[in-house]
Design an enzyme around this catalytic site. Structure first.
Site, mmCIF file in Angstrom:
data_model
loop_
_atom_site.group_PDB
_atom_site.id
_atom_site.type_symbol
_atom_site.label_atom_id
_atom_site.label_comp_id
_atom_site.label_asym_id
_atom_site.label_seq_id
_atom_site.Cartn_x
_atom_site.Cartn_y
_atom_site.Cartn_z
ATOM 1 N N GLY A 1 -54.939 38.090 18.847
ATOM 2 C CA GLY A 1 -55.278 36.662 18.875
ATOM 3 C C GLY A 1 -54.235 35.865 18.125
ATOM 4 O O GLY A 1 -54.086 36.015 16.903
ATOM 5 N N ASN B 1 -53.806 35.470 14.082
ATOM 6 C CA ASN B 1 -52.646 36.107 13.462
ATOM 7 C C ASN B 1 -51.953 35.146 12.493
ATOM 8 O O ASN B 1 -51.517 35.540 11.410
ATOM 9 C CB ASN B 1 -51.641 36.542 14.529
ATOM 10 C CG ASN B 1 -52.114 37.741 15.332
ATOM 11 O OD1 ASN B 1 -53.081 38.405 14.974
ATOM 12 N ND2 ASN B 1 -51.422 38.009 16.423
ATOM 13 N N ASN C 1 -46.408 29.386 23.374
ATOM 14 C CA ASN C 1 -47.095 30.658 23.659
ATOM 15 C C ASN C 1 -47.623 30.742 25.087
ATOM 16 O O ASN C 1 -48.819 30.975 25.324
ATOM 17 C CB ASN C 1 -48.239 30.839 22.658
ATOM 18 C CG ASN C 1 -48.146 32.149 21.893
ATOM 19 O OD1 ASN C 1 -47.617 33.133 22.399
ATOM 20 N ND2 ASN C 1 -48.657 32.150 20.688
ATOM 21 N N LYS D 1 -37.031 29.142 18.871
ATOM 22 C CA LYS D 1 -36.746 30.521 18.473
ATOM 23 C C LYS D 1 -35.931 31.193 19.584
ATOM 24 O O LYS D 1 -36.296 31.108 20.745
ATOM 25 C CB LYS D 1 -38.045 31.281 18.240
ATOM 26 C CG LYS D 1 -38.956 30.671 17.183
ATOM 27 C CD LYS D 1 -40.351 31.258 17.231
ATOM 28 C CE LYS D 1 -41.069 30.865 18.519
ATOM 29 N NZ LYS D 1 -42.424 31.447 18.638
ATOM 30 N N GLY E 1 -46.492 39.938 18.579
ATOM 31 C CA GLY E 1 -46.976 39.382 17.321
ATOM 32 C C GLY E 1 -45.902 38.762 16.461
ATOM 33 O O GLY E 1 -46.217 38.072 15.479
ATOM 34 N N ALA E 2 -44.622 38.956 16.817
ATOM 35 C CA ALA E 2 -43.543 38.425 15.981
ATOM 36 C C ALA E 2 -43.517 36.901 15.989
ATOM 37 O O ALA E 2 -43.227 36.270 14.969
ATOM 38 C CB ALA E 2 -42.199 38.978 16.441
ATOM 39 N N ASP F 1 -46.079 34.864 16.329
ATOM 40 C CA ASP F 1 -47.168 34.385 15.468
ATOM 41 C C ASP F 1 -46.777 34.527 14.001
ATOM 42 O O ASP F 1 -47.052 33.641 13.185
ATOM 43 C CB ASP F 1 -48.442 35.186 15.721
ATOM 44 C CG ASP F 1 -48.882 35.154 17.174
ATOM 45 O OD1 ASP F 1 -48.597 34.147 17.855
ATOM 46 O OD2 ASP F 1 -49.505 36.133 17.616
#
Length: 311
Positions: A43, A47, A173, A230, A260-261, A263
């Site tokens: 999630g 996170n 995202n 990013k 997950g990076a 987040d």
């Protein structure tokens, strides 16, 4: 039936709004062959809340969960990590589930979240008075993709956060499996451009909007007060108003898994923002948080002792 979201006795530093799911990962083989599996958490917004709590800030995750064992499991995991919960329990809709299938390719996932408890969030899910004193309200492009009522809720949340004096943070995202390309492109652009802080991956932006460079992304999203682009292992560029962009290169990392990076980067950047760091240090903090996740095969780092909340 659902229970009311509890009011906070004092304002947290950040409120993160979005869905969390149980993540099922088979062990030793793919989904079609494996006999055993692990159950963990997935999630984006939660996170980020975990990262802020680990950095010592008072962080809230707000959402809806099914009144089921998976919802109880996710709640317990987040509370163990120091995150406060503003959660409605829904006895009629389930907690979402995500399956990872390493048997096909490392990035293959299957969602079972249609009709989930979180997809039934709607305008007014958070009362305006709950946001009084909150410094940052954070959500992502996953949340408006869950349902029309979630999209309406996000629009309402922007207005309520601004009325309460909070900074609106939005991570694009994009999850293409959740909605069509045309709707996603238009909605994500509108929400990112309206945010006070927006995060977007350079390759993600090129896929959605056809913008190939950080400068092109900034030209496409001119109204966002602080835009962070990013670019994977290259680095990150921040555009703060009309000031010259600030670029900080990414550290060299031996990547185990990239999930997950993004987040983690947002959590590090926002934690440094709450600490009053300058823009360069905020980007460096984002890279450092992302590095910790890139070197493990999970969305979240192992549990570590938490300090008391700073804000």
């Amino acid at each position: 039936m659902s229970t009311p979201v509890p009011a906070s006795s004092s304002a947290p530093a950040i409120v993160c709004v979005g869905e969390s799911m149980a993540l099922i990962t088979p062990t030793g083989a793919g989904l079609a062959e494996a006999d055993t599996a692990t159950i963990t958490h997935a999630g984006a917004e939660a996170n980020v809340a975990v990262g802020l709590a680990a950095a010592g800030h008072r962080a809230v995750w707000a959402s809806r969960l099914g009144a089921d064992p998976l919802g109880a499991r996710l709640s317990a995991e987040l509370e163990r990590r120091g995150v406060e919960l503003w959660v409605e329990r829904d006895a009629e809709s389930p907690t979402g589930v995500m399956f990872k299938d390493p048997g096909i390719e490392s990035s293959s996932v299957f969602y079972y979240r249609r009709g989930s408890a979180a997809s039934r969030m709607e305008p007014g899910f958070l009362r305006p008075e709950q946001l009084d004193g909150v410094r940052i309200v954070h959500t992502t492009g996953i949340t408006p993709a869950l349902s029309p009522s979630c999209l309406a809720m996000v629009d309402h949340l922007y207005d309520d956060a601004r009325a309460a004096g909070a900074t609106v943070s939005f991570d694009v995202n994009d999850r293409r499996a959740l909605w069509g390309a045309e709707e996603a492109a238009a909605t994500l652009a509108r929400l990112a451009d309206a945010a006070d802080i927006a995060f977007v991956g350079r390759d993600e932006a090129e896929r959605i909007w056809g913008t190939a460079t950080p400068a092109e992304i900034r030209a496409f999203l001119p109204h966002c007060a602080l835009l962070v682009v990013k670019d994977g292992d290259i680095g990150a560029t921040a555009f703060d108003g009309d000031a010259d962009p600030v670029f900080v290169p990414a550290p060299v990392v031996e990547v185990v898994e990239p999930v997950g990076a993004g987040d983690a980067f947002a959590s590090g950047f926002l934690a440094a923002t709450l600490d009053g760091a300058d823009l360069s240090d905020r980007l460096s903090a984002g890279h450092a948080a992302a590095e910790r996740v890139l070197t493990i095969a999970a969305d979240l780092p192992p549990l570590v002792p938490l300090g008391g909340p700073r804000s």
